[in-house]
Design an enzyme around this catalytic site. Sequence first.
Site, PDB file in Angstrom:
ATOM      1  N   GLU A  97      52.619  58.073 111.741  1.00 27.28           N
ATOM      2  CA  GLU A  97      52.726  59.534 111.823  1.00 27.28           C
ATOM      3  C   GLU A  97      52.078  60.102 113.079  1.00 27.28           C
ATOM      4  O   GLU A  97      51.993  61.316 113.232  1.00 27.28           O
ATOM      5  CB  GLU A  97      52.081  60.174 110.585  1.00 27.28           C
ATOM      6  CG  GLU A  97      52.786  59.827 109.283  1.00 27.28           C
ATOM      7  CD  GLU A  97      52.152  60.485 108.061  1.00 27.28           C
ATOM      8  OE1 GLU A  97      51.243  61.332 108.249  1.00 27.28           O
ATOM      9  OE2 GLU A  97      52.553  60.156 106.930  1.00 27.28           O
ATOM     10  N   ARG A 149      47.412  60.506 112.048  1.00 28.83           N
ATOM     11  CA  ARG A 149      48.291  61.431 112.755  1.00 28.83           C
ATOM     12  C   ARG A 149      47.919  61.679 114.207  1.00 28.83           C
ATOM     13  O   ARG A 149      48.637  62.405 114.895  1.00 28.83           O
ATOM     14  CB  ARG A 149      48.387  62.753 111.984  1.00 28.83           C
ATOM     15  CG  ARG A 149      49.394  62.681 110.851  1.00 28.83           C
ATOM     16  CD  ARG A 149      49.532  63.982 110.105  1.00 28.83           C
ATOM     17  NE  ARG A 149      48.365  64.250 109.289  1.00 28.83           N
ATOM     18  CZ  ARG A 149      48.143  63.689 108.104  1.00 28.83           C
ATOM     19  NH1 ARG A 149      49.017  62.836 107.607  1.00 28.83           N
ATOM     20  NH2 ARG A 149      47.059  63.968 107.420  1.00 28.83           N
ATOM     21  N   THR A 279      41.125  70.330 100.277  1.00 28.86           N
ATOM     22  CA  THR A 279      40.852  69.497 101.448  1.00 28.86           C
ATOM     23  C   THR A 279      41.714  69.927 102.634  1.00 28.86           C
ATOM     24  O   THR A 279      42.853  70.363 102.475  1.00 28.86           O
ATOM     25  CB  THR A 279      41.095  68.013 101.141  1.00 28.86           C
ATOM     26  OG1 THR A 279      42.395  67.860 100.570  1.00 28.86           O
ATOM     27  CG2 THR A 279      40.056  67.492 100.162  1.00 28.86           C
ATOM     28  N   ASP A 344      50.768  71.868  93.962  1.00 31.66           N
ATOM     29  CA  ASP A 344      50.404  71.115  95.165  1.00 31.66           C
ATOM     30  C   ASP A 344      50.963  71.787  96.415  1.00 31.66           C
ATOM     31  O   ASP A 344      51.372  71.128  97.362  1.00 31.66           O
ATOM     32  CB  ASP A 344      50.893  69.662  95.068  1.00 31.66           C
ATOM     33  CG  ASP A 344      50.377  68.782  96.200  1.00 31.66           C
ATOM     34  OD1 ASP A 344      49.318  69.106  96.775  1.00 31.66           O
ATOM     35  OD2 ASP A 344      51.035  67.776  96.526  1.00 31.66           O
ATOM     36  N   LYS A 371      54.060  74.392 102.501  1.00 32.38           N
ATOM     37  CA  LYS A 371      54.848  73.723 101.474  1.00 32.38           C
ATOM     38  C   LYS A 371      55.608  74.688 100.571  1.00 32.38           C
ATOM     39  O   LYS A 371      56.685  74.365 100.069  1.00 32.38           O
ATOM     40  CB  LYS A 371      53.934  72.863 100.593  1.00 32.38           C
ATOM     41  CG  LYS A 371      53.621  71.478 101.114  1.00 32.38           C
ATOM     42  CD  LYS A 371      52.895  70.715 100.013  1.00 32.38           C
ATOM     43  CE  LYS A 371      52.467  69.332 100.431  1.00 32.38           C
ATOM     44  NZ  LYS A 371      51.809  68.630  99.296  1.00 32.38           N
ATOM     45  N   ILE A 585      54.028  59.200 101.132  1.00 32.31           N
ATOM     46  CA  ILE A 585      54.145  59.295  99.677  1.00 32.31           C
ATOM     47  C   ILE A 585      55.590  59.362  99.204  1.00 32.31           C
ATOM     48  O   ILE A 585      55.896  58.934  98.083  1.00 32.31           O
ATOM     49  CB  ILE A 585      53.342  60.515  99.162  1.00 32.31           C
ATOM     50  CG1 ILE A 585      53.227  60.489  97.636  1.00 32.31           C
ATOM     51  CG2 ILE A 585      53.961  61.814  99.653  1.00 32.31           C
ATOM     52  CD1 ILE A 585      52.593  59.246  97.073  1.00 32.31           C
ATOM     53  N   CYS A 651      49.785  52.271  89.538  1.00 29.38           N
ATOM     54  CA  CYS A 651      50.587  51.506  90.490  1.00 29.38           C
ATOM     55  C   CYS A 651      51.713  52.295  91.148  1.00 29.38           C
ATOM     56  O   CYS A 651      52.099  52.001  92.282  1.00 29.38           O
ATOM     57  CB  CYS A 651      51.200  50.276  89.813  1.00 29.38           C
ATOM     58  SG  CYS A 651      50.059  49.307  88.806  1.00 29.38           S
ATOM     59  N   HIS A 655      53.809  51.664  94.628  1.00 27.10           N
ATOM     60  CA  HIS A 655      54.890  50.692  94.432  1.00 27.10           C
ATOM     61  C   HIS A 655      56.141  51.299  93.811  1.00 27.10           C
ATOM     62  O   HIS A 655      57.066  50.557  93.471  1.00 27.10           O
ATOM     63  CB  HIS A 655      54.388  49.526  93.588  1.00 27.10           C
ATOM     64  CG  HIS A 655      53.307  48.742  94.263  1.00 27.10           C
ATOM     65  ND1 HIS A 655      53.562  47.861  95.298  1.00 27.10           N
ATOM     66  CD2 HIS A 655      51.955  48.717  94.084  1.00 27.10           C
ATOM     67  CE1 HIS A 655      52.423  47.316  95.708  1.00 27.10           C
ATOM     68  NE2 HIS A 655      51.435  47.827  94.992  1.00 27.10           N
ATOM     69  N   MET A 694      45.396  45.778  98.832  1.00 26.07           N
ATOM     70  CA  MET A 694      45.654  45.782  97.387  1.00 26.07           C
ATOM     71  C   MET A 694      44.331  45.572  96.671  1.00 26.07           C
ATOM     72  O   MET A 694      43.855  44.442  96.532  1.00 26.07           O
ATOM     73  CB  MET A 694      46.661  44.678  97.035  1.00 26.07           C
ATOM     74  CG  MET A 694      46.879  44.479  95.538  1.00 26.07           C
ATOM     75  SD  MET A 694      47.552  45.932  94.728  1.00 26.07           S
ATOM     76  CE  MET A 694      47.173  45.543  93.022  1.00 26.07           C
TER      77      MET A 694
END
Length: 739
Positions: A97, A149, A279, A344, A371, A585, A651, A655, A694
């Site tokens: 990014e 970034r 944040t 969000d 957003k 994400i 997870c 994933h 992981m």
Amino acid sequence: MISAVFGKRRSLSRTLTAGTICAALISGYATMASADDGQGATGEAIIHADDHPGNWMTYGRTYSEQRYSPLDQINRSNVGNLKLAWYLDLDTNRGQEGTPLVIDGVMYATTNWSMMKAVDAATGKLLWSYDPRVPGNIADKGCCDTVNRGAAYWNGKVYFGTFDGRLIALDAKTGKLVWSVNTIPPEAELGKQRSYTVDGAPRIAKGRVIIGNGGSEFGARGFVTAFDAETGKVDWRFFTAPNPKNEPDHTASDSVLMNKAYQTWSPTGAWTRQGGGGTVWDSIVYDPVADLVYLGVGNGSPWNYKYRSEGKGDNLFLGSIVALKPETGEYVWHFQETPMDQWDFTSVQQIMTLDLPINGETRHVIVHAPKNGFFYIIDAKTGEFISGKNYVYVNWASGLDPKTGRPIYNPDALYTLTGKEWYGIPGDLGGHNFAAMAFSPKTGLVYIPAQQVPFLYTNQVGGFTPHPDSWNLGLDMNKVGIPDSPEAKQAFVKDLKGWIVAWDPQKQAEAWRVDHKGPWNGGILATGGDLLFQGLANGEFHAYDATNGSDLFHFAADSGIIAPPVTYLANGKQYVAVEVGWGGIYPFFLGGLARTSGWTVNHSRIIAFSLDGKSGPLPKQNDQGFLPVKPPAQFDSKRTDNGYFQFQTYCAACHGDNAEGAGVLPDLRWSGSIRHEDAFYNVVGRGALTAYGMDRFDGNMNPTEIEDIRQFLIKRANETYQREVDARKNADGIPEQLP
């Protein structure tokens, strides 16, 4: 091989240090110095960035963050002749990014896992590389990939944040460490989780390096810190959410938090334990015209407004722009774009300043496309709301109050108060996210990398129960995000969209748009050649006519692009460069559904173009990803429901929802470890792959719960194996996640 699978390769390029190539570096600098001297770049140089148009000295090129370059050697008439000049393979095949800086022919680029590289901007030759050695287990402390970034430059030093919370200053010529500080104060009141990461680019104002952080999905209290650029000592700190006890933090924010912000929160909500959020993980802007620093403040922690603040108050300064004095961090004004946030809807998206004719007078304003889907124009000196209009379709509000700018809510969208599900557009990824927008003074248009990604908001049943090392949203993680039924999924896929929206800020109206195949595309660069440059999720890099959006050039970059391009001069020649590598994400969580934007296999690089480029095409690579491995035929169906619950809790964020990956991180359906109970537990429970990002989860789940996940994965592999095999026989590659 395993390290490459997890997107963090242990290779020779990873072990290069400043010392091993210092001699080459010094000789390289001797040939690259030019009359466009910016090596001593400070605030004055950045204020007068257009006196050095061949450089890209700060994150948005200028303090205004317009991402417009006056360079015009490459223009509408010749951009079709653009050719690849050079490429540099990176050592992390994950999301990239970063916005590279270019100072006098040297490019400074940050990459995934918080690495920094200095590159000859004319040839792509690596001059030095710095690896801060972020511990692998930090990966699961962040919501959205181990991205970075960008960097800041000041007086011969280059500054960048690391995913584990450090701020580092390096000597720009040698790559040697000047200083390093921990940006997360151990003594502060930050909530029980204290789950902080740093992936945003620092900004520098009047000799102070300012950096924020992320972590609200887990549990965090937002703040920014200003450090002395020469010494690394803390100059001031400003919290963006109140102290839960309404006590002083002994920081610049004490007065406004105790006397104004605290009253907008419930005194006993979950925020008092989780930190409240807010944040500042991206936009921090210094405006020399107003002499103010602007912060874009993030979402609540937890997301659920009823649990967070008992459904009471506007919760300052969530979803706000906050203006501070750069010398002291003293509060000046704020404007809250999303009171009562429960979607969000962060305001951390790019804050841009410009001089705009309004009602017969020119006003210095902030333009902002956060957003929540509305385009705001705000007086940069006072914070006065001037106007706002939705730049994408929204269903959570019918508009904004024309006097105050407060949203006019759709009552059904207040799902935490109604107790009912809400299919929100935009969803949590927003109408615009971190991908940078641009402004062209030649056209008067703002170019927004807009998108539509719905989200199904579903309340957590039975009250808020936080989990360590997991998302703590106050939502039902087994139901949120993506609908379950095949019919609803078909409709969801049709709702996934992406565009360039060319927005006229004077008219508060769309001028035109360019349709993309899907969302999660790269940032935008505007140039004096009447061009827009943008990379796409499908692996193509494009140049568009800035006046009408006509596609004038495209190049197959072979991997999805989410970073914004930059342009610069090297040896008098104009180049356009961009970091390549898909992640974040959207592909992490949406998994197979994210493939609707176009399938590519990550091979992260920096690529640069010029009109006389001679690099030739990129090397051919596998375009099908890892082939599915026929799974074990047997699984315990009595355990798969709980396995699904545990998978979605711990997870899915990396994933993929319902265990379908999008090609960035391993698709666990095809992992060899699911064939053996001990092997699977060694990875998930004991952390055999911690060094590669992981982490171990034996502190979060017991062996039975971990085995339940394995049984669930075997079930999902059996359900989808033949579909995936057949898909790789098709010319179109891997399809979206559909039954």
